[in-house]
Motif scaffolding. Structure first.
Motif, mmCIF file in Angstrom:
data_model
loop_
_atom_site.group_PDB
_atom_site.id
_atom_site.type_symbol
_atom_site.label_atom_id
_atom_site.label_comp_id
_atom_site.label_asym_id
_atom_site.label_seq_id
_atom_site.Cartn_x
_atom_site.Cartn_y
_atom_site.Cartn_z
ATOM 1 N N GLU A 219 53.202 48.026 33.345
ATOM 2 C CA GLU A 219 52.107 47.135 32.977
ATOM 3 C C GLU A 219 51.110 47.055 34.132
ATOM 4 O O GLU A 219 51.499 46.843 35.281
ATOM 5 N N ILE A 220 49.839 47.215 33.802
ATOM 6 C CA ILE A 220 48.787 47.225 34.820
ATOM 7 C C ILE A 220 47.769 46.146 34.489
ATOM 8 O O ILE A 220 47.276 46.063 33.363
ATOM 9 N N THR A 221 47.473 45.322 35.472
ATOM 10 C CA THR A 221 46.457 44.281 35.323
ATOM 11 C C THR A 221 45.478 44.395 36.483
ATOM 12 O O THR A 221 45.899 44.480 37.640
ATOM 13 N N LEU A 222 44.191 44.435 36.169
ATOM 14 C CA LEU A 222 43.172 44.419 37.216
ATOM 15 C C LEU A 222 42.719 42.981 37.428
ATOM 16 O O LEU A 222 42.236 42.330 36.504
ATOM 17 N N HIS A 223 42.917 42.486 38.650
ATOM 18 C CA HIS A 223 42.531 41.123 39.006
ATOM 19 C C HIS A 223 41.263 41.145 39.860
ATOM 20 O O HIS A 223 41.042 42.067 40.651
ATOM 21 N N ARG A 224 40.472 40.098 39.693
ATOM 22 C CA ARG A 224 39.355 39.844 40.598
ATOM 23 C C ARG A 224 39.618 38.513 41.288
ATOM 24 O O ARG A 224 39.782 37.491 40.629
ATOM 25 N N ASN A 225 39.681 38.547 42.613
ATOM 26 C CA ASN A 225 39.903 37.330 43.383
ATOM 27 C C ASN A 225 38.586 36.890 44.009
ATOM 28 O O ASN A 225 37.993 37.614 44.810
ATOM 29 N N ILE A 226 38.098 35.713 43.600
ATOM 30 C CA ILE A 226 36.859 35.146 44.126
ATOM 31 C C ILE A 226 37.219 34.058 45.130
ATOM 32 O O ILE A 226 37.976 33.139 44.828
ATOM 33 N N HIS A 227 36.683 34.173 46.331
ATOM 34 C CA HIS A 227 36.913 33.191 47.388
ATOM 35 C C HIS A 227 35.549 32.687 47.835
ATOM 36 O O HIS A 227 34.691 33.480 48.231
ATOM 37 N N PHE A 228 35.299 31.371 47.726
ATOM 38 C CA PHE A 228 33.975 30.861 48.080
ATOM 39 C C PHE A 228 34.070 29.522 48.802
ATOM 40 O O PHE A 228 35.031 28.769 48.653
ATOM 41 N N GLU A 229 33.044 29.246 49.598
ATOM 42 C CA GLU A 229 32.924 27.989 50.333
ATOM 43 C C GLU A 229 31.852 27.153 49.640
ATOM 44 O O GLU A 229 30.678 27.516 49.632
ATOM 45 N N PHE A 230 32.266 26.031 49.022
ATOM 46 C CA PHE A 230 31.317 25.251 48.231
ATOM 47 C C PHE A 230 30.610 24.169 49.047
ATOM 48 O O PHE A 230 29.602 23.620 48.615
ATOM 49 N N CYS A 231 31.138 23.831 50.211
ATOM 50 C CA CYS A 231 30.422 23.019 51.193
ATOM 51 C C CYS A 231 31.084 23.285 52.538
ATOM 52 O O CYS A 231 32.112 23.961 52.599
ATOM 53 N N SER A 232 30.508 22.781 53.606
ATOM 54 C CA SER A 232 30.975 23.124 54.942
ATOM 55 C C SER A 232 32.468 22.837 55.119
ATOM 56 O O SER A 232 32.917 21.696 54.991
ATOM 57 N N GLY A 233 33.237 23.902 55.373
ATOM 58 C CA GLY A 233 34.662 23.763 55.635
ATOM 59 C C GLY A 233 35.537 23.587 54.409
ATOM 60 O O GLY A 233 36.758 23.498 54.532
ATOM 61 N N ARG A 234 34.965 23.542 53.211
ATOM 62 C CA ARG A 234 35.755 23.352 51.990
ATOM 63 C C ARG A 234 35.624 24.598 51.113
ATOM 64 O O ARG A 234 34.522 25.028 50.779
ATOM 65 N N LYS A 235 36.774 25.149 50.749
ATOM 66 C CA LYS A 235 36.792 26.430 50.052
ATOM 67 C C LYS A 235 37.644 26.351 48.792
ATOM 68 O O LYS A 235 38.461 25.449 48.635
ATOM 69 N N SER A 236 37.446 27.332 47.923
ATOM 70 C CA SER A 236 38.230 27.407 46.694
ATOM 71 C C SER A 236 38.392 28.868 46.292
ATOM 72 O O SER A 236 37.676 29.745 46.795
ATOM 73 N N ASP A 237 39.351 29.113 45.395
ATOM 74 C CA ASP A 237 39.635 30.464 44.916
ATOM 75 C C ASP A 237 39.635 30.493 43.399
ATOM 76 O O ASP A 237 39.944 29.495 42.740
ATOM 77 N N ARG A 238 39.324 31.659 42.860
ATOM 78 C CA ARG A 238 39.459 31.915 41.433
ATOM 79 C C ARG A 238 40.127 33.271 41.260
ATOM 80 O O ARG A 238 39.753 34.247 41.915
ATOM 81 N N ASP A 239 41.118 33.320 40.387
ATOM 82 C CA ASP A 239 41.745 34.595 40.045
ATOM 83 C C ASP A 239 41.392 34.910 38.599
ATOM 84 O O ASP A 239 41.704 34.138 37.695
ATOM 85 N N GLN A 240 40.728 36.036 38.382
ATOM 86 C CA GLN A 240 40.283 36.417 37.047
ATOM 87 C C GLN A 240 40.988 37.700 36.621
ATOM 88 O O GLN A 240 41.065 38.659 37.395
ATOM 89 N N VAL A 241 41.495 37.715 35.396
ATOM 90 C CA VAL A 241 42.080 38.930 34.827
ATOM 91 C C VAL A 241 40.957 39.706 34.151
ATOM 92 O O VAL A 241 40.394 39.270 33.152
ATOM 93 N N VAL A 242 40.628 40.850 34.720
ATOM 94 C CA VAL A 242 39.491 41.639 34.240
ATOM 95 C C VAL A 242 39.880 42.517 33.061
ATOM 96 O O VAL A 242 39.153 42.633 32.083
ATOM 97 N N MET A 243 41.039 43.170 33.154
ATOM 98 C CA MET A 243 41.525 44.009 32.064
ATOM 99 C C MET A 243 43.016 44.249 32.260
ATOM 100 O O MET A 243 43.565 44.011 33.338
ATOM 101 N N SER A 244 43.684 44.716 31.207
ATOM 102 C CA SER A 244 45.113 45.015 31.296
ATOM 103 C C SER A 244 45.425 46.246 30.451
ATOM 104 O O SER A 244 44.701 46.583 29.505
ATOM 105 N N TYR A 245 46.521 46.908 30.821
ATOM 106 C CA TYR A 245 46.935 48.134 30.129
ATOM 107 C C TYR A 245 48.455 48.241 30.229
ATOM 108 O O TYR A 245 49.049 47.910 31.262
ATOM 109 N N VAL A 246 49.093 48.706 29.158
ATOM 110 C CA VAL A 246 50.547 48.896 29.135
ATOM 111 C C VAL A 246 50.842 50.357 28.826
ATOM 112 O O VAL A 246 50.361 50.900 27.821
#
Length: 327
Positions: free
Chosen positions: A204-231
């Motif tokens: 099973e293959i999944t392509l992930h996109r990991n987004i890492h961003f700073e939304f204000c000084s010193g404060r950060k967040s992450d997003r994990d997105q499933v772009v596509m998958s294949y079996v």
């Protein structure tokens, strides 16, 4: 070729709107002058920046953060006098390797983007200032070290599991390290399941996109997105009931991105935004063996864009090519 009743016009035509950071943006600035003009100055500049908008869970306020890059460019030409008519000013604008790649992503709680605009401006003594812009896409210049650095979310993930209390080796090779949406990927899987009598059933293959961003000084967040998958299902020949000991399986699949992940896709390393991709490859055996999982970083390029073509400047006068270097 023109009259007083016609308005002067300006237009940017870029040969290829997608360019690797460090390479040249080439094209033409087309100019129609409706009357004799003196002391014409034509400038070309690139504007870019990063922008994050974020609604933190449990809070009612939106956070906004942005970084504007220093504008770069210069004078494309100076002309003491031009008669009325159509003119084309070819240019070669060399970008900087330090520019982060273009990207865009969003959901109900965040928006993040890195974008660029190429702007041309014409001024003259008896000419109302003319300006025009066109979006351009910058491809990230990748250093090998950047690609291999794990995303924050991957630091705690194990690259190997165990089968029947014995360590299972599992290697993934891909045809190259850089892909675009809707491109074919060839993958080779080599594994050693240490004489375990459980067959390899599926990969099973999944392509992930990991987004890492700073939304204000010193404060950060992450997003994990499933772009596509294949079996990929493993078919075992009747005369070979077991797949054991250093077997190799090769196959190809299409990078069929979900629609919302095509626009704005791309690997990028900005100042407050990072966009990284990786394949999660999972080998599943029989009922009595744990799956084996490995994570493979990969570069995703932006989708190709068709250049905008200007059809109103046929019969134009070609001017010498000007080259502009970014600082």
């Amino acid at each position: 070729m023109g009259g007083a009743s016609q308005k002067s016009k300006i237009f940017i035509e870029v040969d290829c709107p997608v360019v690797l950071a460090g390479e040249e943006l080439k094209g033409n600035v087309h100019l129609f002058i409706s009357s004799i003009t003196d002391n014409l100055v034509l400038t070309l500049e690139l504007f870019g920046g990063e922008k994050v908008t974020y609604l933190m869970g449990g809070e009612a306020d939106w956070y906004n953060n942005r970084v504007d890059y220093p504008q770069s460019g210069g004078v494309l030409c100076r002309e003491k006098m031009l008669s009325c008519g159509f003119y084309s000013f070819p240019f070669a604008f060399r970008t900087s390797k330090k520019l982060p790649g273009s990207m865009k992503t969003y959901d109900s709680y965040h928006k993040a983007s890195i974008s660029y605009i190429l702007s041309a401006e014409a001024t003259a003594n008896n000419l109302k200032t003319l300006t025009t812009t066109t979006p351009v896409i910058i491809r990230q210049y990748i250093k090998q070290k950047q690609m291999l650095e794990p995303s924050p979310k991957l630091n705690q993930l194990k690259h190997f599991n165990f089968v029947s209390n014995k360590k299972t080796s599992f290697k993934v090779d891909i045809s190259k390290k850089s892909f675009r949406p809707n491109e074919n990927v060839y993958m080779q899987i080599t594994f050693d399941n240490c004489d375990c009598e459980d067959n390899l059933k599926t990969i099973e293959i999944t392509l992930h996109r990991n987004i890492h961003f700073e939304f204000c000084s010193g404060r950060k967040s992450d997003r994990d997105q499933v772009v596509m998958s294949y079996v990929h299902k493993i078919r075992v020949p009747n005369d070979s009931p077991l797949l054991m000991n250093c077997k190799s399986v090769g196959f190809s699949f299409l990078l069929d991105f979900k629609d919302k992940h095509i626009e704005g896709c791309g690997t990028s390393f900005g100042k407050i935004i990072e966009s990284k991709y990786f394949f999660e490859v999972t080998a599943k055996f029989g009922n009595y063996a744990a799956p084996v999982r490995i994570f493979v970083p990969v570069i995703i390029e932006p989708e190709e864009l068709e250049p905008k073509v200007c059809e109103m400047f046929d019969g134009r006068i070609e001017m010498p090519v000007s080259t502009i270097e970014m600082e």
